[in-house]
Design an enzyme around this catalytic site. Structure first.
Site, PDB file in Angstrom:
ATOM      1  N   SER A  23       3.899  -2.449  10.173  1.00 43.25           N
ATOM      2  CA  SER A  23       5.353  -2.476  10.352  1.00 43.25           C
ATOM      3  C   SER A  23       5.999  -3.802   9.939  1.00 43.25           C
ATOM      4  O   SER A  23       6.967  -4.251  10.556  1.00 43.25           O
ATOM      5  CB  SER A  23       5.731  -2.119  11.788  1.00 43.25           C
ATOM      6  OG  SER A  23       5.326  -0.781  12.070  1.00 43.25           O
TER       7      SER A  23
ATOM      8  N   GLU B 194      -6.445   4.499   8.317  1.00 42.90           N
ATOM      9  CA  GLU B 194      -6.262   5.937   8.019  1.00 42.90           C
ATOM     10  C   GLU B 194      -7.529   6.535   7.416  1.00 42.90           C
ATOM     11  O   GLU B 194      -7.823   7.714   7.620  1.00 42.90           O
ATOM     12  CB  GLU B 194      -5.035   6.116   7.104  1.00 42.90           C
ATOM     13  CG  GLU B 194      -3.743   5.899   7.898  1.00 42.90           C
ATOM     14  CD  GLU B 194      -2.558   5.399   7.091  1.00 42.90           C
ATOM     15  OE1 GLU B 194      -2.594   5.454   5.847  1.00 42.90           O
ATOM     16  OE2 GLU B 194      -1.596   4.929   7.725  1.00 42.90           O
TER      17      GLU B 194
ATOM     18  N   LYS C 227      -0.003   4.250  -0.154  1.00 41.20           N
ATOM     19  CA  LYS C 227      -0.666   5.412   0.452  1.00 41.20           C
ATOM     20  C   LYS C 227      -0.509   6.638  -0.465  1.00 41.20           C
ATOM     21  O   LYS C 227      -0.499   6.487  -1.678  1.00 41.20           O
ATOM     22  CB  LYS C 227      -0.106   5.674   1.851  1.00 41.20           C
ATOM     23  CG  LYS C 227      -0.053   4.405   2.709  1.00 41.20           C
ATOM     24  CD  LYS C 227       0.205   4.694   4.151  1.00 41.20           C
ATOM     25  CE  LYS C 227       0.409   3.387   4.888  1.00 41.20           C
ATOM     26  NZ  LYS C 227       0.369   3.524   6.332  1.00 41.20           N
TER      27      LYS C 227
ATOM     28  N   GLY D 172       2.934   1.942  10.707  1.00 41.50           N
ATOM     29  CA  GLY D 172       3.894   3.036  10.526  1.00 41.50           C
ATOM     30  C   GLY D 172       4.678   3.402  11.772  1.00 41.50           C
ATOM     31  O   GLY D 172       5.341   4.437  11.807  1.00 41.50           O
TER      32      GLY D 172
ATOM     33  N   ASN E  22       0.867  -1.186   0.000  1.00 44.13           N
ATOM     34  CA  ASN E  22       0.000   0.000   0.000  1.00 44.13           C
ATOM     35  C   ASN E  22       0.903   1.234   0.000  1.00 44.13           C
ATOM     36  O   ASN E  22       1.545   1.529   1.013  1.00 44.13           O
ATOM     37  CB  ASN E  22      -0.883  -0.034   1.268  1.00 44.13           C
ATOM     38  CG  ASN E  22      -1.655   1.261   1.471  1.00 44.13           C
ATOM     39  OD1 ASN E  22      -1.789   2.071   0.550  1.00 44.13           O
ATOM     40  ND2 ASN E  22      -2.171   1.451   2.678  1.00 44.13           N
TER      41      ASN E  22
ATOM     42  N   HIS F 158      -9.249   1.026   5.488  1.00 44.91           N
ATOM     43  CA  HIS F 158      -7.924   1.201   6.104  1.00 44.91           C
ATOM     44  C   HIS F 158      -8.082   2.122   7.313  1.00 44.91           C
ATOM     45  O   HIS F 158      -8.884   3.059   7.285  1.00 44.91           O
ATOM     46  CB  HIS F 158      -6.953   1.798   5.082  1.00 44.91           C
ATOM     47  CG  HIS F 158      -5.535   1.785   5.575  1.00 44.91           C
ATOM     48  ND1 HIS F 158      -5.057   2.714   6.467  1.00 44.91           N
ATOM     49  CD2 HIS F 158      -4.503   0.940   5.308  1.00 44.91           C
ATOM     50  CE1 HIS F 158      -3.783   2.439   6.734  1.00 44.91           C
ATOM     51  NE2 HIS F 158      -3.426   1.375   6.045  1.00 44.91           N
TER      52      HIS F 158
ATOM     53  N   GLU G  28      -4.886  -5.238  10.891  1.00 50.00           N
ATOM     54  CA  GLU G  28      -3.854  -4.215  11.045  1.00 50.00           C
ATOM     55  C   GLU G  28      -4.061  -3.468  12.365  1.00 50.00           C
ATOM     56  O   GLU G  28      -4.875  -2.518  12.423  1.00 50.00           O
ATOM     57  CB  GLU G  28      -3.933  -3.213   9.904  1.00 50.00           C
ATOM     58  CG  GLU G  28      -3.745  -3.824   8.536  1.00 50.00           C
ATOM     59  CD  GLU G  28      -3.219  -2.799   7.552  1.00 50.00           C
ATOM     60  OE1 GLU G  28      -2.112  -2.979   7.050  1.00 50.00           O
ATOM     61  OE2 GLU G  28      -3.908  -1.790   7.310  1.00 50.00           O
TER      62      GLU G  28
HETATM   63  C1  PEP Z   1      -0.499   0.005   6.138  1.00 51.58           C
HETATM   64  O1  PEP Z   1      -0.566   1.175   5.856  1.00 51.58           O
HETATM   65  O2  PEP Z   1      -1.416  -0.747   5.813  1.00 51.58           O
HETATM   66  C2  PEP Z   1       0.678  -0.466   6.857  1.00 51.58           C
HETATM   67  C3  PEP Z   1       0.651  -1.676   7.331  1.00 51.58           C
HETATM   68  O3  PEP Z   1       1.728   0.416   6.986  1.00 51.58           O
HETATM   69  P1  PEP Z   1       3.192   0.069   7.542  1.00 51.58           P
HETATM   70  O4  PEP Z   1       3.624  -1.225   6.907  1.00 51.58           O
HETATM   71  O5  PEP Z   1       4.034   1.210   7.119  1.00 51.58           O
HETATM   72  O6  PEP Z   1       3.092  -0.069   9.024  1.00 51.58           O
END
Ligand code: PEP
Length: 254
Positions: free
Chosen positions: A208, A95, A11, A169, A9, A93, A163
């Site tokens: 992460s 976000e 973003k 992040g 992703n 998501h 998640e």
């Molecule tokens: C995500 O945005 O779905 C995500 C898992 O981000 P990151 O891997 O950067 O933690």
């Protein structure tokens, strides 16, 4: 039985310059044994689709509107994403849930629109740190799963991404046992609703994931792959994650 999936992703990152990263991925994974998916900003979908040519790399959007068309300035429908080369779309998501106040019901409507538009919906869910610390993780993800996955969902048209919000992040990841507990719970909850088809839903872990922890995470039962944010932006990071998934998949071959 379930094809493993490494999903990236991007973003709100990436312009046409970033296409060189896709080229590097295509060269590094000429005949991927696992499914590889990139969800770039929608502005790059058509260019990526052209660049990948016959390569089995899959493309996806990061969000779609619940309606098929209409007066929704700035939004994109599932059909538009498909037209630009997408086979998948991420919905719900954290976000989007946080920054745009999306509710489970809205996420379910988007997932339904994705299905109607011919896309596989990746439905995201996960608890906040406060919810985990209050011992509410399974209640929260159970509620999100029930309400964000629409009627008509199947193991073919829907992927679930667990998640934890606090792991996205941040560089923090849950323990092996914490991930295993949630994935096992999600599979059981899917079984209660979808019966035998529950076994076909792919469950991704996201938060992460990086080259240094991918092998451990992919070895956890019921983790069918990952949704990767930051580490999917550079082929040098994403490629070792894909390799780790391929190795785990290979070890399971009879
Ligand atoms: C995500 O945005 O779905 C995500 C898992 O981000 P990151 O891997 O950067 O933690």
């Amino acid at each position: 039985m379930r094809r493993r999936l490494a999903a990236g992703n991007w973003k709100m990152n990436g312009t046409a310059e970033g296409l060189s990263e896709v080229e590097a991925l295509l060269q590094a994974h000429l005949s991927p044994r696992v499914e590889i998916l990139l969800c770039p900003p929608a502005t790059l979908l058509a260019q990526m689709n052209w660049k990948k040519g016959q390569h089995p790399l899959q493309l996806g959007g990061q969000d779609c509107h619940a309606a098929a068309s209409g007066a929704h300035t700035g939004d994109l429908s599932a059909a538009m994403l498909k037209d630009a080369g997408a086979a998948y779309v991420i919905v719900g998501h954290s976000e989007r849930r946080t920054n745009h106040g999306e509710t489970d019901e809205q996420v379910a409507a988007k997932a339904r629109a994705a299905h109607e538009g011919g896309l596989v919906a990746i439905v995201c869910l996960g608890e906040t740190l406060a919810e985990r610390e209050a011992g509410q993780t399974l209640d929260v993800v159970g509620r999100q799963l029930d309400a964000s996955v629409p009627e008509g969902a199947t193991g073919l048209n829907t992927v679930i991404a667990y998640e934890p919000v606090w792991a996205i992040g941040t560089g923090l990841t849950p323990t092996r046992d914490q991930i295993a507990e949630v994935h096992d719970f999600l599979r059981s909850r899917l079984s209660a609703r979808f019966g035998a088809d529950a076994a076909h839903f792919r469950l991704l872990y996201g938060g992460s994931v990086k080259p240094s922890n991918a092998t451990e995470i992919f070895g956890i039962p019921d983790v069918d792959g990952a949704l990767v944010g930051g580490a999917s932006l550079k082929a040098a990071d994403f490629s070792p994650i894909i390799n780790a998934l391929e190795q785990v998949a290979e070890m399971e071959l009879p």
